[in-house]
Structures are given as C-alpha cells and as structure tokens.
Motif scaffolding. Structure first.
Motif, short mmCIF file in Angstrom:
data_model
loop_
_atom_site.label_atom_id
_atom_site.label_comp_id
_atom_site.label_asym_id
_atom_site.label_seq_id
_atom_site.Cartn_x
_atom_site.Cartn_y
_atom_site.Cartn_z
N LYS A 50 -11.75 -10.43 -7.49
CA LYS A 50 -12.09 -9.00 -7.45
C LYS A 50 -13.00 -8.54 -8.58
O LYS A 50 -13.58 -7.46 -8.48
N THR A 80 0.82 -1.21 0.00
CA THR A 80 0.00 0.00 0.00
C THR A 80 0.86 1.26 0.00
O THR A 80 0.53 2.24 -0.67
N CYS A 83 -6.14 -12.16 6.42
CA CYS A 83 -6.71 -12.88 5.26
C CYS A 83 -6.52 -14.36 5.52
O CYS A 83 -5.42 -14.78 5.89
N GLU A 92 -11.16 -17.79 0.10
CA GLU A 92 -10.61 -16.70 0.90
C GLU A 92 -11.67 -16.18 1.87
O GLU A 92 -12.84 -16.06 1.51
N PHE A 149 0.50 -7.90 -5.91
CA PHE A 149 -0.02 -6.54 -5.78
C PHE A 149 -1.17 -6.51 -4.80
O PHE A 149 -1.84 -7.53 -4.61
N THR A 150 -1.42 -5.34 -4.21
CA THR A 150 -2.69 -5.17 -3.50
C THR A 150 -3.80 -5.25 -4.54
O THR A 150 -3.56 -5.02 -5.73
N ALA A 151 -5.00 -5.58 -4.11
CA ALA A 151 -6.09 -5.73 -5.08
C ALA A 151 -7.42 -5.49 -4.36
O ALA A 151 -7.49 -5.71 -3.17
N TRP A 175 -6.96 -0.28 -3.54
CA TRP A 175 -7.90 -1.27 -2.97
C TRP A 175 -8.77 -0.64 -1.89
O TRP A 175 -9.95 -0.89 -1.80
N VAL A 235 -2.21 -11.59 -6.39
CA VAL A 235 -2.58 -10.76 -5.24
C VAL A 235 -1.60 -11.03 -4.10
O VAL A 235 -1.15 -12.18 -3.93
N ASP A 236 -1.27 -10.02 -3.31
CA ASP A 236 -0.25 -10.18 -2.26
C ASP A 236 -0.54 -11.34 -1.30
O ASP A 236 0.31 -12.21 -1.09
N ALA A 237 -1.75 -11.35 -0.74
CA ALA A 237 -2.06 -12.39 0.25
C ALA A 237 -1.98 -13.79 -0.37
O ALA A 237 -1.45 -14.72 0.24
N HIS A 238 -2.48 -13.90 -1.58
CA HIS A 238 -2.55 -15.22 -2.23
C HIS A 238 -1.17 -15.74 -2.63
O HIS A 238 -0.93 -16.94 -2.62
O1 LIG Z 1 -7.42 -7.47 -1.06
C1 LIG Z 1 -6.62 -8.04 -0.37
C2 LIG Z 1 -6.52 -9.50 -0.31
O2 LIG Z 1 -7.58 -10.08 -1.03
C3 LIG Z 1 -5.68 -7.27 0.52
O3 LIG Z 1 -6.38 -7.00 1.70
C4 LIG Z 1 -5.27 -6.00 -0.11
O4 LIG Z 1 -4.58 -6.35 -1.27
C5 LIG Z 1 -4.32 -5.18 0.80
O5 LIG Z 1 -3.44 -5.99 1.49
P1 LIG Z 1 -2.24 -5.46 2.43
O6 LIG Z 1 -2.71 -4.26 3.18
O7 LIG Z 1 -1.94 -6.64 3.33
O8 LIG Z 1 -1.12 -5.13 1.48
#
Ligand SMILES: O=C(CO)[C@H](O)[C@H](O)COP(=O)(O)O
Ligand SMILES: Nc1ncnc2c1ncn2[C@@H]1O[C@H](COP(=O)(O)OP(=O)(O)O)[C@@H](O)[C@H]1O
Length: 553
Positions: A206, A12, A297, A329, A92-94, A124, A271-274
C-alpha cells in the motif's frame, strides 16, 4: 497444557476478536463489535461538517472499543485462564491510514484539527484521492519509475501515497502537523504495545516500499511536490519489519483493559486478505488463495530468488504474505456484488415469488436451477466488469457485458453466465501468473462465497481446471492474525518459532475438495477462448465503446 492465541480482525463495519487453540487452530470463542461510528461518508461526528463525494472515514476510538469489548468477551466466554494465552495478532483493512502526532495521538482527537476531515482515518475505500493518484501515476510513467511495474503499472487511489498527497494539497496544515502518517493496523499495535513499527505487508502493498529499494526516490517525491521531498525521513519514517515480528509486549494499561497478561507477545499488524493465507495452511509456492466475497483478492507465493513482473497484478512484495517468499496479489473488483446486483435489480418478480413460496432465498433458487444446466447450454457469455476491471487490465472505466440473449433466455441462465464470467475473470488472472513465472497449481478459497454457493465453486474448478480446497474456519483472517501472534511469542513462550510451524498445526481446510469434471473443462476451454477474445476487444483499446458510454452518462 493447551495454549491459545487471540486474533483481532478489523473489517470495514466491525471488528472481531477470536480465541484459538494453538494445538489445532480451533476457534474457541469469538465476539464481534460493530463500530459505533461505522463508515463516515456523509458528515464528521460533528454533524455540521459535510464530507465530499467519494469520502469514507472512520473514528480511531472505534478500533480501541473493539479491543476493550471483544477481548474480555472471548476470555469470558471461553472460561480459559488468560495466562494460557501465548500471543496476540491483528489484521486490518488497508490502506486505512491516519495522521498522528509525536505521541501517537490521532490529529482528529485534537480540538484544533477535529473539524478538518483530513485529520480523520481515511478508510481503504475512501476514493476521493483519485485525481492525486492519477497525477502520481502520470509522473511515475513519464519518469519510467521501476516501482510502477510492481503494481501492475498503476497505483490505486486507495493507497497511502495518493491519500497523503491529497492531504498535502487540500489541508497543508494537517500535513505539516502530522508527525507520521500511519496505517491503522500499525497505529493499533502502537496502542497495544507502545512501539511503532511498520509491517512489511501494508508498507509493501500500500505504500510502495520495497525491501531492497525502499520507498520511491526522494527525487520522485520532490517532482510530485517539493514539500514532499523529505517525506521518507519524516512522515513515512519507521522501521519496516516482516510479518510475525514481535512488536512488543502488551502494556500495563492494555493488560488492565483486556484481562490479558502484561507483556504478552504482540505481533506487528497485517492486511485482512493476506492474513488468511497461512490460515488455510498455505506457506509455499503454487497455491493461490482466493478471498471470495463482494470482490475477490487472489494471493500467491513466488520463488524466493526472483521477483517476477505480472501484467495487472495489484502488487508484489518480498515477505509481504509469508516471510521468505515474494507475495503476489491480484484481484477482481466485483464478484458477489455482481450476483447480488442481478438478484436485487434484474431478476424477475416470479422468481422472488417462487423463492418465497418455497421458503428459500433467490440466490439459492437460481443456483439450484442453474446447476441443472450444462456448460454452454445457455448460449450466454458475460464480461465480469460490473465494477471495472482490477486485474489484469487495471481499468475502472470498463463495464459489464453479456451477449447471447434470445427470447427464451431464462433467469437461471443469466445467473449462471454471471458465475461463469467471474470464473473466467479469475482464469485470466491465473494465466497471467502462470505464464509469467509464478505457477498456480492449486486453488484455495475462503470468505463468504465458498460457504454460500457450491455451484460457483464447481464452475471455478471446471473453468480453471484446478482442484479447489476450502477454508474450514469461519473467521479465516482472524485465525491467520492469531497465528502470527503465536509466532511473535515463539516456541519458548508456548507459541511457534515460524509461521510454517503454525500453519502446519493450525491451518485448516475442509476434507472435501472441488475437483474439475473433464467434460466441463473441455467445454469451458472453448468458451474461455471466446471470453478472451471479447476481453481483448473491449478491454485493450480495439473498441472503447464502454469508455465512451461512461463519458456520455
Ligand atoms: O485492500 C485490501 C486487500 O489488499 C482489501 O480489499 C481491503 O482491506 C478491504 O477488504 P474487505 O472488504 O474484504 O475487508
Ligand atoms: N448464495 C449466494 N451466491 C452468490 N453470491 C451471494 C450469495 N449470497 C450472497 N451473495 C453475495 O455475496 C456477497 C457477500 O459476501 P461475503 O463474503 O459474505 O461478504 P464480504 O465480501 O463483505 O466479506 C454479496 O455481494 C452478496 O451479493
């Protein structure tokens, strides 16, 4: 000869590149670049143009800056031969998205559009599209749209469709002149390779894309607004491909900028979390990965054969995390933020004083004292809804609650009850999956909290009665992104033929696990029954006091 991959993690506030060894996933070098424009939530770069409430934008040039600075920096620090890098991947954030023209140029870079906030990247956490999300949800519910069940019954204002509809409604000229609406992840890959592909993770979670059914129907879009009727063939067009697919080779221009070889294999975005899931070595069912920080997440893989419906999940996407599986998720919209709130706004002065005298921080002091308490000893119980409830109730109108105070309640008891409340919230999510055909046998954790708070992790193990394994990498999402880069390269080019092979070699967890303590499990089981009662009472309409109080504010 050791081969390497580069992973770029777009967060972010900043982006970071990490160079990892393909032999064992070791992180050889990393470099962080703060985005020069950060999160724009007050004005556009042209300071005269103010943004509305709940807006959050970014500058696409900042993403290119990360490539320009961070990649050469990791090559330099590591001293490796760039020819030994086999592949590159990003996460990436998404849904962080932007409108682009037919050449892939962001509309915000054009003089005629740059003063319109809708031409910029909507981050996001841009929440101004909430009214449009509400409208989409009402219509989808009225029409009994099947896709809604894949998203726990509600689409989020953070996601692609709400943000596009917001643009159409408030800036029709931007909508008209956008050739495509792109995830920033896919746009960065376009910059690196010259090819535009939509990755199945962001498209699925998304933008409501489904491997068999595609996007919601033309008819549904027409019902939202007749101008959206052809959106699937126009502004959402683009092939959707599984994670690990090679998007293309690094362009000559990007090779010159980064110092990496031209034609280097680049994977589609993620996506970052994934991306963190394979970085922990998880490529099979039954293992839930929790990315634990300000929020949590939860990701788990389900059987290849059947898509299950689970109450309140954020989404289920075939190939969405690991190709070949349904990826599920869910999430808690606050965890670390709740503990941070207590420290910042509610812990008494004498705790700060003692922490200062002992040269420690307040979290660590409260954790140390809370660790001396037994489960149930405080007599306190918290509903962890300080930022609403994402899963399983999908309700932002809910708020936090704690009961059981007496005149002798201590700060460490409150702190422990907050940790326990978060753990009960996760247990509720695990039960929702476990009871609906998506087994959760083991937990894996990454993110900041497992490094910062061992007591929290022990409480999680005790409340969920499951072993918890912890990531052994500081840059877990970037490691995952690099692994997908290696898969895009393939074994012939020095990478891997599948994410399964990459995860076996490069996925990393610590040797020490958190194991449930039987007597704690027993006590927490009793308290969890009470938590569940309160959860249903306040969260499922029996007493809407939280909603009413919010309305009266
Ligand atoms: O949408 C998301 C996962 O589905 C994340 O919450 C979003 O990408 C931001 O994540 P972070 O603040 O941990 O970087
Ligand atoms: N020792 C601690 N115990 C529990 N929570 C903590 C501790 N230190 C910081 N926090 C909380 O952790 C969160 C930051 O987590 P982190 O994973 O580093 O960030 P992010 O989610 O932004 O990636 C903040 O909400 C902060 O209040």
């Amino acid at each position: 000869m050791t081969r390497y991959a580069v992973g770029i993690d777009y967060g972010t506030q900043s982006g970071r590149a990490v160079l990892v060894s393909l032999e064992n996933g070791n992180e050889i070098a990393d470099h962080v670049v703060e985005y020069p424009h950060g999160v724009m939530d007050q004005t556009l770069p042209n300071k005269n143009i103010k943004l509305g409430h709940e807006w959050a934008l970014q500058h696409p040039a900042d993403y290119v800056d990360v490539i320009r600075q961070a990649v050469p920096a990791v090559l330099k620090t590591s001293g490796i031969n760039p020819e030994d890098v086999a592949g590159l991947g990003i996460d990436f954030t998404a849904s962080t998205m932007l409108p682009i023209d037919a050449e892939g140029v962001p509309l915000c870079w054009k003089d005629e559009y740059k003063n319109n906030p809708h031409s910029w990247v909507k981050l996001w956490k841009h929440h101004a599209a909430q009214p449009y999300a509400n409208e989409i949800n009402e219509l989808a519910e009225k029409r009994n749209e099947r896709f809604l069940q894949r998203y726990g019954g509600k689409l989020s204002s953070e996601w692609m469709l709400a943000k596009i509809y917001e643009t159409l409604a408030e800036a029709p000229d931007i909508y008209e002149n956008a050739d495509l609406f792109a995830e920033a992840a896919d746009w960065v890959i376009l910059q690196l390779t010259g090819s535009f592909l939509r990755n199945s993770c962001t498209a699925g979670y998304k933008a409501c894309w489904h491997k068999q059914d595609g996007y919601p129907s033309q008819n549904f879009f027409k019902d939202i607004d007749p101008r959206l009727e052809d959106i699937i063939e126009t502004k959402l067009r683009g092939e959707v491909v599984p994670l690990g697919t090679k998007a293309g080779g690094l362009t000559e221009e990007m090779a010159a900028i980064t110092g990496l070889p031209e034609g280097l294999a680049v994977a589609v975005g993620n996506v970052d979390a994934h991306a963190s899931v394979p970085a922990l070595g998880v490529v099979e069912e039954g293992k839930m990965v929790m990315t634990m920080g300000t929020s949590i997440c939860h990701m788990v893989l389900g059987k290849k054969e059947e898509e299950m419906e689970v109450e309140g999940m954020c989404g289920v996407v075939e190939d969405g995390i690991i190709p070949g599986y349904y990826g599920y998720e869910a999430g808690q919209s606050a965890a670390g933020d709740i503990f941070g709130w207590y420290v910042d706004h509610a812990a008494p002065q004498y705790v700060f004083q003692e922490a200062q005298e002992r040269g420690t921080n307040v979290h660590a002091l409260l954790e140390e004292r809370a660790a001396k308490l037994a489960p149930g000893e405080s007599g306190l119980l918290a509903l962890d809804w300080w930022n609403g409830n994402r899963s399983v109730l999908v309700d932002t109108e809910l708020s936090g609650m704690m009961l059981g105070f007496t005149l002798s309640t201590k700060p460490e008891e409150v702190y422990r009850a907050l940790l326990e409340g978060a753990a009960f919230g996760t247990r509720m999510i695990i039960d929702a999956f476990d009871h609906n055909g998506v087994p959760v046998n083991e937990l894996y954790a990454c993110g900041g909290l497992p490094q910062k708070n061992p007591l929290l992790m022990q409480i999680y193990a005790d409340v969920t009665n499951r072993v918890i394994k912890i990531a052994d990498s500081v840059q877990t999402p970037a490691l995952g992104a690099a692994m997908f880069g290696a898969v895009a390269a393939g074994a012939e080019a020095g990478g891997y033929n599948s994410i399964y092979e990459a995860a076996e070699k490069m996925g990393k967890i610590k040797k020490e696990y958190y194991t449930p303590v039987p007597e704690n499990v027993k006590m927490y089981e009793k308290i969890y029954q009470e938590y569940s009662r309160l959860y249903n009472y306040f969260g499922r309409g029996e007493n809407d006091v939280m909603r009413r109080l919010k309305q009266w504010r």
